[in-house]
Each structure stands twice: as structure tokens, then as C-alpha cells.
Design a protein around this motif. Sequence first.
Motif, PDB file in Angstrom:
ATOM      1  N   PHE A 168       0.854  -1.188   0.000  1.00 58.60           N
ATOM      2  CA  PHE A 168       0.000   0.000   0.000  1.00 58.60           C
ATOM      3  C   PHE A 168       0.886   1.233   0.000  1.00 58.60           C
ATOM      4  O   PHE A 168       2.106   1.135   0.162  1.00 58.60           O
ATOM      5  CB  PHE A 168      -0.935   0.017   1.202  1.00 58.60           C
ATOM      6  N   ASP A 169       0.275   2.356  -0.174  1.00 54.87           N
ATOM      7  CA  ASP A 169       1.014   3.614  -0.212  1.00 54.87           C
ATOM      8  C   ASP A 169       1.164   4.147   1.212  1.00 54.87           C
ATOM      9  O   ASP A 169       0.191   4.568   1.822  1.00 54.87           O
ATOM     10  CB  ASP A 169       0.245   4.610  -1.092  1.00 54.87           C
ATOM     11  N   TYR A 170       2.361   4.101   1.722  1.00 60.34           N
ATOM     12  CA  TYR A 170       2.599   4.551   3.105  1.00 60.34           C
ATOM     13  C   TYR A 170       2.981   6.018   3.107  1.00 60.34           C
ATOM     14  O   TYR A 170       3.927   6.427   2.435  1.00 60.34           O
ATOM     15  CB  TYR A 170       3.714   3.709   3.731  1.00 60.34           C
ATOM     16  N   ARG A 171       2.210   6.797   3.864  1.00 58.60           N
ATOM     17  CA  ARG A 171       2.560   8.221   3.950  1.00 58.60           C
ATOM     18  C   ARG A 171       2.688   8.673   5.402  1.00 58.60           C
ATOM     19  O   ARG A 171       2.414   9.813   5.732  1.00 58.60           O
ATOM     20  CB  ARG A 171       1.483   9.064   3.253  1.00 58.60           C
ATOM     21  N   GLY A 172       3.050   7.753   6.268  1.00 59.97           N
ATOM     22  CA  GLY A 172       3.143   8.079   7.684  1.00 59.97           C
ATOM     23  C   GLY A 172       4.490   8.665   8.054  1.00 59.97           C
ATOM     24  O   GLY A 172       5.203   9.211   7.209  1.00 59.97           O
ATOM     25  N   VAL A 173       4.827   8.511   9.324  1.00 55.44           N
ATOM     26  CA  VAL A 173       6.089   9.034   9.840  1.00 55.44           C
ATOM     27  C   VAL A 173       7.247   8.385   9.088  1.00 55.44           C
ATOM     28  O   VAL A 173       7.225   7.186   8.817  1.00 55.44           O
ATOM     29  CB  VAL A 173       6.204   8.729  11.347  1.00 55.44           C
ATOM     30  N   LYS A 174       8.261   9.192   8.773  1.00 52.04           N
ATOM     31  CA  LYS A 174       9.405   8.650   8.026  1.00 52.04           C
ATOM     32  C   LYS A 174      10.363   7.934   8.967  1.00 52.04           C
ATOM     33  O   LYS A 174      11.427   8.459   9.330  1.00 52.04           O
ATOM     34  CB  LYS A 174      10.114   9.792   7.298  1.00 52.04           C
ATOM     35  N   ASP A 175       9.944   6.767   9.381  1.00 54.92           N
ATOM     36  CA  ASP A 175      10.761   5.979  10.292  1.00 54.92           C
ATOM     37  C   ASP A 175      10.373   4.522  10.121  1.00 54.92           C
ATOM     38  O   ASP A 175       9.191   4.181  10.089  1.00 54.92           O
ATOM     39  CB  ASP A 175      10.494   6.433  11.738  1.00 54.92           C
ATOM     40  N   CYS A 176      11.363   3.663   9.971  1.00 55.85           N
ATOM     41  CA  CYS A 176      11.078   2.260   9.678  1.00 55.85           C
ATOM     42  C   CYS A 176      10.268   1.602  10.793  1.00 55.85           C
ATOM     43  O   CYS A 176       9.398   0.771  10.542  1.00 55.85           O
ATOM     44  CB  CYS A 176      12.375   1.490   9.464  1.00 55.85           C
ATOM     45  N   TRP A 177      10.579   1.974  12.038  1.00 58.99           N
ATOM     46  CA  TRP A 177       9.883   1.334  13.167  1.00 58.99           C
ATOM     47  C   TRP A 177       8.423   1.760  13.163  1.00 58.99           C
ATOM     48  O   TRP A 177       7.535   0.974  13.481  1.00 58.99           O
ATOM     49  CB  TRP A 177      10.556   1.711  14.486  1.00 58.99           C
TER      50      TRP A 177
END
Lengths: 196, 360
Positions: B113-122
Motif C-alpha cells: 500500500f502507499d505509506y505516507r506516515g512518519v518517516k521511520d522504519c519502526w
Amino acid sequence: MGDVITQLSLLLVSAVFVNNFVLARFLGVCPFLGVSKKVETATGMSMAVMFVMTIASVAAWIVQKFILVPLQIEYLQTIAFILIIASLVQFVEMVVQKTSPVLYQALGIFLPLITTNCAVLGVALINIQKDYSFLATTVHGFGAALGFALALLLFAGLREREELADIPESFKGVAITLITGGLLSLAFMGFSGLVK
Amino acid sequence: MIEAIATLSGLGLIAGLGLGVASRVFAVYVDPKVEALEEALLGTNCGACGFPGCSGLANALAEGEAAVTDCLPGGEDVANALASILGVDADATAREVAVVLCKGGDIDAKTKFDYRGVKDCWAAMEVGGGFKSCGYGCLGLGSCYKACNFGAIEITEDRLAIIIPEKCTGCTMCVPACPKNIIKMVPADQKVHVLCSSHDKGPATKKVCSVGCIGCTLCVKKTTNMSMVDNLAVVDYSVIDNEPSPAAVCPTNTISDFEEAHPLKRFKKEKKKKAVKKTAKPAAKPAAKSDKETVAEGEETKKTEKTVVAKTEKVESKTGESITKEEKTETRMDSAVVDKSEKVEAKAPKKEEEGNKDVS
């Protein structure tokens, strides 16, 4: 006899609190700021200073009384004391290294650092200025070192807490360190008048 | 006046003599090795090695409690100097670098899916276990990038973390920073790595990623230093002999050779390679032959190979003449190899002399 003991203990208290070398006389500020980041290293430094200050004040007193005064060359105090203290510390370092490696491990790094520290030289000169006896000199030297240790350890404890504190950006680093030192000095002013 | 001078000189003389005698009487035997080691170290007392200052590390080295590579800021130069003093091999195998075992950026690997959340792998992991279709894939949001103090990690345009081996100091800070646990420490002198961590079965991997290990076992059959662990090819780093290179037999190009450079440059390079796929193949064959001659020459050939690829690309645009011109570039390449390898040989003895000077 009782009088002497009272005087000596008063001298000790005054050297530790009232005339604290770092916070009231502003001597030895360099190691006070430099070696106070961790309580552990501050402890090592304090021990080394105690050791050196006591021995240095005794040695300086002996040189003053038996060499400089008879020859009437008291004006050479400063330079003679520097010479004596520096070589004494070197000598002690060698002896400690040979006889007690454990003690050397604990103090070794700090000994050369305080060879000609102004607090060490200061205590030797003040002893002469105030015309202390041999016993008083020893006690005063030890008391001054104790005061230095107290100030250094308190300061190191404060600085360790500052590491975790939320300090405003513009105060970070040296600024907050100097402010803390100033406040600590202010607090020690509360002791003035304790011993006259 | 005379008294003053005499007294001071006297004091100085006594102190000096006293110290001189004391240094003999109280002399502590210091291992000359320790002194030499301490001199070879940087002397900054930074504490990165975990010992109290450089003298602490020197002592530990002399007692064999530390490795020559423990001085991280000193890097290879210091390690070599220390090794020569201690009389051990510079031991490049002891130096380790980190590698991200994933090659699938957004171009090669599919996303769920298109992830647009916080730019952090965790943080991304919290959302359905990450946006990559492959459960083992690099998310490329830069958690390791932030953990690296040496600027050795780069994030490519298609969200893939890449560690530049030359810049990596082997501090291992990035290893726990990866939520997918796909950053591994590998010996620095090993150049061939399987850039995939997927234990999924072949078809499942193939469905989600074009550069994943499909468990075909071709590399295991054709080379000496590969083995299969749970559907994933694994390099056995203890086997030094890796001829033929597993990278050459891997059909999905998962196994990568870092000899030239990290596949970071794959954007420019691989696009070119894809464009000239058919024409590049015959050019690669003579290069492989000359590889065996000398290492230095081998490197040169690879450099020239690059230029050949670049040239053939240009050539392809002018279709028709492509085959004849390509032959010309091949011959050019061979002559270039000879020229450059001569230069390399001329330089080599000088380097050795310099090395000898350092030791003496």
C-alpha cells in the motif's frame, strides 16, 4: 592543648567552607571546570589534589623556613615553590608508580595535571602569608584540598544531572556550566561569618 | 643577589638530581612495545575503543586483550601500524562492515500500500508490518541512516538503504536500528554478498520482488562457497576461494559483487546494462579471462568494462553498425588493459619501498 585543637579544627572548617579555594578564592578553577563531567573522574582528581596539596604545603613551608628566610630571599617564594612543588609531584608520581600500581592507576593520570595548579601554589603561599605553624600548615593544606574536593564533587554531581535536564538551547554547554558554578559559589557565600 | 642565584640553582640541582636518581631507583619497566603502540595510536584519547585513553588501549594490545582494529577512528592505517608492531597480520578479515541484505527498492520490489506516515522504519512497521509486500524487505525510511554517525549509509531514490563499505567503520550502530533485522556484519575483504533476506519459497519471493533470492540453488551447484539455509542462499565467508563468482551465476542478480562499487550506482549502471543487455555480454567474456592474470589488472579491466558498456550504449543508438563498432571497442579495451596494467606494475615497487620505510 585544647586551645590548639580548637584552633586547628576551626582552621579546617574555614578552609573547607568559608574560604573554599574554588568557590570563595577562585583558585583552581581550571580543573574545577575541566574534570567535573563525571563524578568518577572528579573523585580521582579530588584524591590526587588532596594528596598533592598536603604534601606541597608542607614542603613549601620547610623550604621557606629553612632556606629562604635564613638567606633573606623571601622574594623568591613563588619561583622556588613552583620548582619544589613540580619536582615533588614528579617524585611522588614515580614512587607511587613503583610501590603501588593500584594507587597509580587511580591517581596516575591526574598527578601531572595538578603539578603547578594555582590552587596548589596558592595554598603554599597563603600558608606563608598567614604565618601558620608547621601543624597549622598541614591542616590548612589538607582542609583546602578537602574544600576543593567538596566543590568538585558537588559540581560534578550537578553537571551529571544537567546532562539529563532540558536546558534551553542558548544555555547549553559552557554557559550553563559557568552559571551552575556561579550559583554554587553563591551558595557557599552562606558560610561566610561561620568562622572569623 | 649571588645568594639568590646560588639558592635557586642549588634547589634546582638538588631537585634535578633527586628526580634523576629517583627515576633510576623507582624505574618501572615499561614494555617498549607499549610505548611504540601508544605512539602509533592517534593520541586523542577519545575513548571509542572502550579503554581509558590511548595508553589504555596500548596496554591492552600488548597484553593481547584488544584487537588491532579496536581503534575505530584510526581505521585501516592505524590497524596496519599496530599490526606491524605486534608482528601479527594486519588481518583485514577482522575488520567488518555492515551490509543491508536487501536489494529490492520500490522499482524492483512490490509494495502492499502507499505509506505516507512518519518517516521511520519502526513507525512503518506498526502499520501492517511495513508497506513492502516482502516481509524481509528494506523499508528505506532511514532508521539506519539516522543511526550512522559516519555518513556511510545512503537512501536511494526508490527507498532502499545502502551502506558504502569504504565509509563504514564497523561500529554496528545500524544493526539494531533496523526493525527488519536485515543489516548484517560481514568481513570487509569479502566482496560477494547475497542481497536478500527472504526465507520465503521461490515462487512467493518472485511474486513480490524481481531481485530476491528464489532459492534456485544454482550458486550452490556451481560455486564452492555457497549454501542454502531455509530457501535462501548464504555466502560462507570462511571459504576464501570464490571462483567462479557466485554473482555471475545468479539468475535474479541477487548475489552482488561489491568489487567495483556498491550497487548504489545501479541506477545509472543497471539502466545502462538493461539497455545494452545483449550487446554487453560478449564484451564481458574477454574481461573474465584477463581477470585471472593479476588482481591489479583485473580491476583495470573492470574499469574499462564500464567504459565499454557506456560506449556500446551510444553505439546501440546508431543501430546497424553496432556489431562492427563493438568489436572495435573490444580491441580498444584490451590495449587499454595492457597500458594500465604496465602503469600499475611500475607503481607497485614504489609502494613497497614506502611500506618498508614505515616499518623501519
